[in-house]
Design an enzyme around this catalytic site. Sequence first.
Site, PDB file in Angstrom:
ATOM      1  N   LYS A 130      -1.776 -44.307  44.555  1.00  0.00           N
ATOM      2  CA  LYS A 130      -2.466 -45.125  43.552  1.00  0.00           C
ATOM      3  C   LYS A 130      -3.943 -44.774  43.654  1.00  0.00           C
ATOM      4  O   LYS A 130      -4.556 -44.941  44.710  1.00  0.00           O
ATOM      5  CB  LYS A 130      -2.235 -46.604  43.852  1.00  0.00           C
ATOM      6  N   ASP A 155      -1.383 -41.820  40.423  1.00  0.00           N
ATOM      7  CA  ASP A 155      -1.335 -42.839  39.367  1.00  0.00           C
ATOM      8  C   ASP A 155      -2.671 -43.574  39.289  1.00  0.00           C
ATOM      9  O   ASP A 155      -3.064 -44.257  40.235  1.00  0.00           O
ATOM     10  CB  ASP A 155      -0.209 -43.840  39.657  1.00  0.00           C
ATOM     11  N   LYS A 231      10.732 -47.694  33.201  1.00  0.00           N
ATOM     12  CA  LYS A 231      10.917 -48.888  34.031  1.00  0.00           C
ATOM     13  C   LYS A 231      11.980 -49.751  33.373  1.00  0.00           C
ATOM     14  O   LYS A 231      11.699 -50.444  32.392  1.00  0.00           O
ATOM     15  CB  LYS A 231       9.613 -49.663  34.124  1.00  0.00           C
TER      16      LYS A 231
HETATM   17 MG    MG Z   1       2.094 -46.467  36.646  1.00  0.00          MG
END
Ligand code: MG
Length: 335
Positions: A130, A155, A231
């Site tokens: 991240k 990300d 997702k």
């Molecule tokens: Mg993402």
Amino acid sequence: MKISYCPYTLNPRRPLNSVSAKKERSGVLLKVEWSGRGIVGYSDLHPWVELGDQDLTQQLEGLKSGTLSELSRQSLKLAWRDAELRQSRRNIFANGSAIKNNYILPDGSFDDQALLKSLRQDGFDTVKLKMGRDLPSELASLASVVAAGFRVRLDFNASIDFKTYLGFIKNLSSSVRDAIEYVEDPFPFDFQLWNEARQYAPLALDNFGTQVPWAAWNQFSSLPFDVLILKPAKTDFETVVHLAYKHNLKLTVTNYMDHPVGSMHALGIAMKLKQEHGDKVLQAGCFTHHLYEQNLFSQHLTTSGAFIQPVAGMGVGFDSLLETLPWQILNTDFN
Ligand code: MG
């Protein structure tokens, strides 16, 4: 259809991404009974208000009145999938191919050599980082992750702008750049700018229904990215698979950094798609339970290296735990 719910909280061990602080996260588990069919299924509902979802109160009110959000619609679909599996006495693992997961390296652990070494020994070959909180230090740490032999997924959650991104990506050594499988949401979606950014590293789009309305995607003859993040907690997989074939994109199935019930649902879809679509489906991102403190459910999750093992029971598992939760009736009877 009768819906009951049971609130839960998850405690992150550290901040989860560039848009969330380290604070308790709330969601509800859902128990959905189709009395006409005599079947029951379970699912998770874990909104990320930081990423544009309605909050939990709004989600529950919507469910009660039959005004579904993207999220609650998917929760019902997944509960239905779970109910069908339970009815036929099958676990999600009876319905798909084994799929490896990437490992999410929490902030502050990019330089943890002992952790990186043990992950390699366990069989992880891809890590997700991240990015976007402290770019200069992330840049240095990225090199050490790559030196440890990993392929990386970065990300940014669209937390920086185009110019900052170019400054970042152009400054990477070629060995680091070669190790990037893709960069997810480097900056807010823009057709032209993403096309430019894509020259430097493959791009992946997450939250796509939010960034550009679904219907609009079909107008494009080619898309400026390489991978779609699916997702199942938020998006119908059939729509995404269709788009991936139409535009020659790969797919990564991830959970919603949600409850273990939600994570096992995402894994179930990842395995099903892996079985049906092979190489089109990349390593999954369903391995996130280590980001939270252990709870009654996650203590039943077992892993073998980068693979999550079946949880005993039917559907997504956790049968006896789910049956004994203090369910509250939402009192809805829409069809
Ligand atoms: Mg993402």
